[in-house]
Structures are given as structure tokens and as C-alpha cells.
Scaffold this motif. Structure first.
Motif, PDB file in Angstrom:
ATOM      1  N   ALA A 424       0.571  -1.562  -0.071  1.00  0.00           N
ATOM      2  CA  ALA A 424      -0.400   0.178  -0.292  1.00  0.00           C
ATOM      3  C   ALA A 424       0.613   1.000   0.335  1.00  0.00           C
ATOM      4  CB  ALA A 424      -1.019  -0.003   1.026  1.00  0.00           C
ATOM      5  N   ASP A 425       2.275   1.382   0.772  1.00  0.00           N
ATOM      6  CA  ASP A 425       2.675   2.107   0.388  1.00  0.00           C
ATOM      7  C   ASP A 425       3.883   2.570  -0.536  1.00  0.00           C
ATOM      8  OD1 ASP A 425       1.425   2.997   3.586  1.00  0.00           O
ATOM      9  OD2 ASP A 425       3.907   2.036   4.385  1.00  0.00           O
ATOM     10  N   SER A 426       3.686   1.709  -1.279  1.00  0.00           N
ATOM     11  CA  SER A 426       4.578   1.624  -2.506  1.00  0.00           C
ATOM     12  C   SER A 426       3.727   2.006  -3.806  1.00  0.00           C
ATOM     13  CB  SER A 426       5.102  -0.177  -2.908  1.00  0.00           C
ATOM     14  OG  SER A 426       5.929   0.259  -4.195  1.00  0.00           O
ATOM     15  N   ALA A 427       2.301   1.439  -3.249  1.00  0.00           N
ATOM     16  CA  ALA A 427       1.376   2.214  -3.878  1.00  0.00           C
ATOM     17  C   ALA A 427       1.394   3.311  -4.063  1.00  0.00           C
ATOM     18  CB  ALA A 427      -0.405   1.585  -4.412  1.00  0.00           C
ATOM     19  N   VAL A 428       0.958   4.491  -2.856  1.00  0.00           N
ATOM     20  CA  VAL A 428       0.734   5.403  -2.517  1.00  0.00           C
ATOM     21  C   VAL A 428       1.597   5.923  -3.441  1.00  0.00           C
ATOM     22  CG1 VAL A 428      -0.064   7.071  -0.521  1.00  0.00           C
ATOM     23  CG2 VAL A 428      -0.847   5.031  -1.059  1.00  0.00           C
ATOM     24  N   GLN A 429       2.790   5.626  -2.995  1.00  0.00           N
ATOM     25  CA  GLN A 429       4.514   6.502  -3.148  1.00  0.00           C
ATOM     26  C   GLN A 429       4.612   6.618  -5.052  1.00  0.00           C
ATOM     27  OE1 GLN A 429       7.853   4.596  -1.468  1.00  0.00           O
ATOM     28  NE2 GLN A 429       7.120   5.468   0.411  1.00  0.00           N
ATOM     29  N   ASN A 430       4.179   5.477  -5.713  1.00  0.00           N
ATOM     30  CA  ASN A 430       4.314   5.855  -6.815  1.00  0.00           C
ATOM     31  C   ASN A 430       3.272   6.373  -7.747  1.00  0.00           C
ATOM     32  OD1 ASN A 430       7.129   4.043  -8.159  1.00  0.00           O
ATOM     33  ND2 ASN A 430       5.939   3.030  -6.118  1.00  0.00           N
ATOM     34  N   TYR A 431       1.992   6.175  -7.348  1.00  0.00           N
ATOM     35  CA  TYR A 431       0.796   6.936  -8.080  1.00  0.00           C
ATOM     36  C   TYR A 431       0.912   8.478  -7.631  1.00  0.00           C
ATOM     37  CZ  TYR A 431      -2.180   3.086  -9.286  1.00  0.00           C
ATOM     38  OH  TYR A 431      -2.538   1.564  -9.488  1.00  0.00           O
ATOM     39  N   GLN A 432       1.696   8.315  -6.467  1.00  0.00           N
ATOM     40  CA  GLN A 432       1.914  10.345  -5.980  1.00  0.00           C
ATOM     41  C   GLN A 432       2.627  10.873  -7.250  1.00  0.00           C
ATOM     42  OE1 GLN A 432       0.809  12.493  -3.820  1.00  0.00           O
ATOM     43  NE2 GLN A 432       1.620  14.211  -5.130  1.00  0.00           N
ATOM     44  N   ALA A 433       3.942   9.727  -7.316  1.00  0.00           N
ATOM     45  CA  ALA A 433       5.523   9.964  -8.675  1.00  0.00           C
ATOM     46  C   ALA A 433       4.840  10.453 -10.254  1.00  0.00           C
ATOM     47  CB  ALA A 433       6.160   9.331  -8.459  1.00  0.00           C
ATOM     48  N   SER A 434       3.812   9.735 -10.587  1.00  0.00           N
ATOM     49  CA  SER A 434       3.011   9.641 -11.766  1.00  0.00           C
ATOM     50  C   SER A 434       2.323  10.359 -12.405  1.00  0.00           C
ATOM     51  CB  SER A 434       1.868   8.284 -11.953  1.00  0.00           C
ATOM     52  OG  SER A 434       1.326   8.042 -13.170  1.00  0.00           O
ATOM     53  N   PHE A 435       1.365  10.920 -10.752  1.00  0.00           N
ATOM     54  CA  PHE A 435       0.510  12.659 -11.184  1.00  0.00           C
ATOM     55  C   PHE A 435       1.467  13.227 -10.927  1.00  0.00           C
ATOM     56  CE2 PHE A 435      -1.278  15.675  -8.533  1.00  0.00           C
ATOM     57  CZ  PHE A 435      -2.403  16.110  -8.882  1.00  0.00           C
ATOM     58  N   ASN A 436       2.546  13.614 -10.327  1.00  0.00           N
ATOM     59  CA  ASN A 436       3.020  15.024 -10.707  1.00  0.00           C
ATOM     60  C   ASN A 436       4.025  14.848 -11.445  1.00  0.00           C
ATOM     61  OD1 ASN A 436       2.461  14.925  -7.939  1.00  0.00           O
ATOM     62  ND2 ASN A 436       4.997  14.231  -6.763  1.00  0.00           N
ATOM     63  N   ALA A 437       4.679  14.008 -12.262  1.00  0.00           N
ATOM     64  CA  ALA A 437       4.925  13.772 -13.760  1.00  0.00           C
ATOM     65  C   ALA A 437       3.699  14.309 -15.190  1.00  0.00           C
ATOM     66  CB  ALA A 437       5.370  12.383 -14.070  1.00  0.00           C
ATOM     67  N   THR A 438       2.352  13.811 -14.780  1.00  0.00           N
ATOM     68  CA  THR A 438       1.409  13.874 -15.723  1.00  0.00           C
ATOM     69  C   THR A 438       0.775  15.853 -14.656  1.00  0.00           C
ATOM     70  OG1 THR A 438       0.487  11.464 -15.036  1.00  0.00           O
ATOM     71  CG2 THR A 438      -1.338  13.031 -16.173  1.00  0.00           C
ATOM     72  N   GLN A 439       1.102  15.693 -13.894  1.00  0.00           N
ATOM     73  CA  GLN A 439       0.603  17.437 -13.037  1.00  0.00           C
ATOM     74  C   GLN A 439       1.405  18.530 -13.795  1.00  0.00           C
ATOM     75  OE1 GLN A 439      -2.109  19.073 -11.271  1.00  0.00           O
ATOM     76  NE2 GLN A 439      -1.145  20.705 -13.182  1.00  0.00           N
ATOM     77  N   ALA A 440       2.720  17.815 -14.110  1.00  0.00           N
ATOM     78  CA  ALA A 440       3.965  19.142 -14.866  1.00  0.00           C
ATOM     79  C   ALA A 440       3.723  19.093 -16.486  1.00  0.00           C
ATOM     80  CB  ALA A 440       5.855  18.161 -14.673  1.00  0.00           C
ATOM     81  N   ARG A 441       3.697  16.952 -16.804  1.00  0.00           N
ATOM     82  CA  ARG A 441       3.280  17.429 -18.670  1.00  0.00           C
ATOM     83  C   ARG A 441       1.764  18.557 -19.262  1.00  0.00           C
ATOM     84  NH1 ARG A 441       1.885  12.157 -19.582  1.00  0.00           N
ATOM     85  NH2 ARG A 441       1.998  13.127 -21.542  1.00  0.00           N
ATOM     86  N   TYR A 442       1.176  18.339 -17.555  1.00  0.00           N
ATOM     87  CA  TYR A 442      -0.185  18.983 -18.164  1.00  0.00           C
ATOM     88  C   TYR A 442      -0.132  20.354 -18.484  1.00  0.00           C
ATOM     89  CZ  TYR A 442      -5.132  20.776 -17.442  1.00  0.00           C
ATOM     90  OH  TYR A 442      -6.155  22.281 -17.838  1.00  0.00           O
ATOM     91  N   ASP A 443       0.870  20.547 -16.964  1.00  0.00           N
ATOM     92  CA  ASP A 443       1.087  22.501 -16.860  1.00  0.00           C
ATOM     93  C   ASP A 443       1.944  22.835 -19.009  1.00  0.00           C
ATOM     94  OD1 ASP A 443      -0.039  22.493 -14.669  1.00  0.00           O
ATOM     95  OD2 ASP A 443       1.753  22.115 -13.185  1.00  0.00           O
ATOM     96  N   SER A 444       2.683  22.107 -18.497  1.00  0.00           N
ATOM     97  CA  SER A 444       3.279  21.928 -20.142  1.00  0.00           C
ATOM     98  C   SER A 444       2.328  21.849 -21.885  1.00  0.00           C
ATOM     99  CB  SER A 444       5.078  21.526 -20.207  1.00  0.00           C
ATOM    100  OG  SER A 444       5.361  21.674 -19.532  1.00  0.00           O
ATOM    101  N   GLY A 445       1.257  21.416 -21.275  1.00  0.00           N
ATOM    102  CA  GLY A 445       0.974  20.845 -22.353  1.00  0.00           C
ATOM    103  C   GLY A 445       0.559  20.170 -23.475  1.00  0.00           C
TER     104      GLY A 445
END
Length: 517
Positions: A424-445
């Protein structure tokens, strides 16, 4: 042969005769070993002080307050007091009774009425509390008898000889029920502690989920705000702006619902502990949200040893012993009863300046009562007692099976939640990293709003699952605490068909309702 010799002969011949009772102890099905994974590490004796090991003073205070406010615990304490009074009364019947009396009479007749009062000659009317010969002569006539005062003090004793063990059986049943009431008080206390801890951990988990919901709502609201600005500038499609606003509204609604859930959890703690909500709320806010559960190993490797420390199982075991004694009492009711009685006293007579004191004694009557015709009532009562005994045996064995299931379920759940924690801890950490990357990609269009929302949703789901897992783990620990008796230790006395009246149910356990966890 005189009456005393006859009584002594009957006593020596019949006293001590007892009727066979069904077994006071019966075997119960228990596995040779647990069919569940055992926890590792820690101390075996830590269970009784488990709550304090969490280093959370508020939890300890809530449990103590809940014990003081619990109506179930108060009722169990009242039943303990009642059972102990019944035990004393049942033991007292085995001993002779002794009563004293004082009487006084004054009369001019040897057959005057008893009781304290004055009697004498009456001309035409007798007043209340006086007796005397009614004559036509005036008071003081020469035919009047002198008044006699009689004073008497006496002691009367009565004793029912327990020929066939009926009174001893009643005493034994009362002893077992006294022990059982004490065990049930401890069981109620363990239940109150477990219920309070569950409510407290639920409130802590609710606050964790509230923090997740607040972060999610802030993130979605910020995305909605930026997307709306971009849509107004013509860089983002109106559909994306609408989707962002809908996502923000959805998260806001979840946040409102979560706040309401936490408020309900607080009210449950208020109801359990009796602490004012306005005083409790700031203390809950200041208390740590995440608690590190202590690593303990309170489980005996042999199930029978572990289950012996459960007060509810012990109470069921004592119920079997009490039912066995009831069978013996009902059987003894079908046989003769011997009652001995006697009295000693001193009487004093006084009249016209003359007085005399005498000592008196009476031995007997010695009464031997035989049951003859009762329409089968005594036999029916004995059969009913045997049926209650069979029910108690069945209930005891069922309680043992239930106890085994509860312990093994708690062990399985504890092991499973421990194994899932890392994932469960690993899943949260990796989903958080994935979200942060997606957020950066979204901000860059480079990513669409749909990708961002999908990543946010998976992160929220993983965070919620981790909070739920933490709640499951605390549930498993509390269940293990409760299923193993909460640190209670049974009395060292052995159940038998002739339990000693000197045995106390509180010898090995603290019976005070203020006993701390």
C-alpha cells in the motif's frame, strides 16, 4: 434411647450422604495448535497494559472515562454484588440459626395474655393490653388475686442437617455464580475498552481520510481555476473547463461528507466517555493522528492456555459447574429432611414482694420430614435441572468454538494487514510520482485534462486504500486484544462439585470497577 441419643444416631448415620451430580467440568473442543499465523516479537505480558504502550494519554483517559460511564459495566458490578450476597446467604443456611427474645407479662391470672402490659381486676370493661377476671365486686375486694409479673429471656436455635447435600449444592451453585458474575464484569470491562479504542481509532482514521480529501479538493480546485482562466483566454476548450469544475465540485462534496463523518465519530466518543464535546474536540485535534502499534506477542502457542484467559469462556465454564450443583440440589429435594431445634432461657416471677428466677431449656423437636405425594413436582424439577445442565454444557462448548474462531480470525487479519502495508505504501508513492509527472506534463501542454484527472483519481484511490488498511490493522489489533481476554487472568481456584466457601473470585484478579487498563 432418649431424644438426644436418637438425634445423634441419625446425624452420624445420614450426615455426609450426598447425591451424585453430573460433572462440574466438561471437555471442550480446542485445536492442538492455532491454524493461523502467529505475530512475532514483543512481550507476552504486555497485553494487560497494551493501551499505554501506544503512548497516547488521550486514549487511556477515554477508556477510563468510558469504564466509569458505561451502564453495562455498572450493571455487571451490581450483579457481582448481588451474587456475593446470594453466596453469603447460601453459606449461612448450612449453619445453625440463633434468635433471641424478651417477653414480659403482668396478670392476676396464671393464664393471662402474653406481652408487655398490665393486667388486673376490671369492674365491667377490660382495656387494651390488660386482662383479668371480671367480677361484680368493686376494685380492691377481698376476692381479688394478687398481680404477678413474669419476665423471660430466651435463645432459640434451629438447624437443618444437610443429610443429602441439598444445602451444600445450593452453596456450591452460589459460589460458582459469584465467580461467574465477577468474570462477566471483567468481560464487560474488556468490551468497553475495545469499543472505546475502536471508536478512537475510527476517529483517527477519519481525520487521515479528511486530510486526503482536503489535499484532493485543493488540487482539483486549483486545476479548475487555472483551466477556467485558460478557457477564457481561448487556449482551452470549454468542455475541459466544465470537466475541471465538475471534478472540483465532486471533491468538495466528498470533503463535506468526510467532515460530517468525522463529526459523527466524535459524537460516538462523547457518548462512550461522557466527556463534554467542547472539551474533547481540541484534545482530539492536538492528539497524534497516526499511531504506531506496539509489536507484542500475547498469544500462547497452545489454544487451550490462551482461551483459559478469556473471562467470557471462564464464565461459561462456571455456569456448567453451577448447573451441576443445581442438579444435586434438585435431586436432594426428593429425600428426607432433618431439622433440630432447641432453646434455653431464664424466667422471673414477681408478686407481692416475692420473686423467683428459674432456668429453662428445651431440646427438640427433632423433625424428620419425608416427601410422600407431590404430584411428581420434585421429579420434574430434577429433570428440568438436568436439562439446564445440558444447555450449559452445550453453550460452553459453543463459546469455546467461537473463541477459537475469533482468535484465529484476528491473527489472520493481523498478518494480512501487515503483509499489505508495504504494498500500500509503495502504491501511494508511485501513484504520487505518476501524478506529479502528469501534472507537469499538463502544465506544459503535453497531457490532456483527462490524463490528469485519471492520474489524480488513481492517487486518491490509493491514498484512501492506505487509510482503510491502517484502520483494518487497528481493528485486527483490538480484536486480538479482546479475543485473548484483554489481559485478564482467571482465579487460581479449581472448579469442583464441592467448592470451598472461602474461595474469593477476586483473589487473582482485581475486582474493583476502577481497575485500569
Amino acid at each position: 434411647m432418649g431424644l438426644p441419643a436418637l438425634s445423634l444416631t441419625l446425624l452420624l448415620t445420614l450426615t455426609g450422604c450426598g447425591l451424585m451430580r453430573p460433572p462440574a467440568q466438561v471437555a471442550a473442543p480446542t485445536p492442538a495448535q492455532w491454524n493461523a499465523p502467529m505475530p512475532h516479537g514483543g512481550s507476552t505480558i504486555a497485553l494487560a497494559d497494551w493501551w499505554r504502550q501506544l503512548d497516547d494519554p488521550l486514549l487511556v483517559e477515554l477508556i477510563e472515562a468510558a469504564e466509569a460511564a458505561s451502564p453495562n459495566l455498572a450493571s455487571a458490578g451490581a450483579r457481582v454484588a448481588e451474587a456475593r450476597s446470594t453466596r453469603i446467604a447460601a453459606g449461612a443456611v448450612l449453619l445453625p440459626s440463633l434468635d433471641g427474645s424478651l417477653t414480659g407479662t403482668r396478670s392476676n391470672s396464671a393464664f393471662g395474655s402474653s406481652g408487655v402490659g398490665t393486667t388486673g381486676a376490671a369492674g365491667s370493661t377490660a382495656t387494651t393490653g390488660t386482662t383479668g377476671a371480671a367480677t361484680s365486686s368493686a376494685p380492691g375486694a377481698s376476692g381479688a388475686s394478687p398481680a404477678i409479673t413474669t419476665l423471660q429471656a430466651s435463645l432459640q436455635s434451629r438447624w437443618e442437617v444437610d443429610l443429602f447435600g441439598r444445602l451444600r449444592a445450593d452453596r456450591d451453585a452460589a459460589v460458582q455464580r459469584d465467580e461467574s458474575a465477577t468474570a462477566k464484569w471483567h468481560d464487560a470491562r474488556v468490551s468497553v475498552a475495545a469499543e472505546t479504542a475502536n471508536a478512537y481509532f475510527a476517529e483517527r482514521a477519519c481525520r487521515l481520510q479528511l486530510a486526503v480529501a482536503e489535499n484532493d479538493t485543493r488540487s482539483r480546485s486549483e486545476t479548475a481555476r487555472l483551466t477556467d482562466l485558460s478557457a477564457r483566454a481561448g487556449f482551452t476548450a470549454p468542455a475541459d473547463a466544465a470537466l475541471a469544475r465538475a471534478s472540483a465540485s465532486d471533491s468538495s462534496a466528498r470533503l463535506t461528507q468526510q467532515r460530517a463523518t468525522c463529526a459523527v465519530q466524535r459524537k460516538a466518543l462523547v457518548a462512550l466517555s461522557g466527556i463534554d464535546e467542547r472539551a474533547l474536540e481540541p484534545r482530539l485535534a492536538a492528539a497524534p493522528v497516526q499511531l504506531a502499534l506496539p509489536a507484542i506477542q500475547p498469544v500462547a502457542s497452545v489454544p487451550a492456555e490462551a482461551l483459559a484467559q478469556r473471562p467470557d469462556v471462564y464464565a461459561s465454564e462456571l455456569a456448567v459447574a453451577a448447573a451441576s450443583a443445581d442438579v444435586g440440589s434438585a435431586e436432594a429435594e426428593r429425600y428426607p429432611k432433618l431439622t433440630l431445634s432447641g432453646s434455653i432461657g431464664r424466667v422471673r416471677y414477681a408478686t407481692s414482694g416475692f420473686s423467683e428466677a428459674l432456668n429453662t431449656w428445651t431440646l427438640g423437636p427433632a423433625t424428620l420430614t419425608f416427601p410422600l405425594l407431590d404430584g411428581g413436582a420434585r421429579v420434574a424439577n430434577a429433570d428440568a435441572a438436568r436439562a439446564r445442565y445440558a444447555e450449559a454444557v452445550s453453550q460452553y462448548r459453543a463459546n469455546v468454538r467461537t473463541a477459537v474462531r475469533e482468535v484465529e480470525e484476528a491473527l489472520v487479519n493481523l498478518d494480512a494487514t501487515s503483509a499489505r502495508t508495504g504494498d500500500a505504501d509503495s502504491a501511494v508513492q508511485n501513484y504520487q510520482a505518476s501524478f506529479n509527472a502528469t501534472q507537469a506534463r499538463y502544465d506544459s501542454g503535453l497531457a490532456s485534462l483527462f490524463e490528469l484527472e485519471d492520474s489524480r483519481r488513481t492517487l486518491f484511490t490509493a491514498q484512501t486504500a492506505r487509510v482503510s488498511l491502517q484502520r483494518e490493522r487497528t481493528d485486527a489489533w483490538v480484536s486480538l486484544y479482546r479475543s485473548l481476554g484483554g489481559g485478564w487472568t482467571r482465579a487460581s481456584t479449581t472448579i469442583s462439585s464441592a467448592a470451598s466457601t472461602s474461595a474469593s473470585p477476586s483473589n487473582a484478579t482485581a475486582a474493583s470497577p476502577r481497575e485500569k487498563q
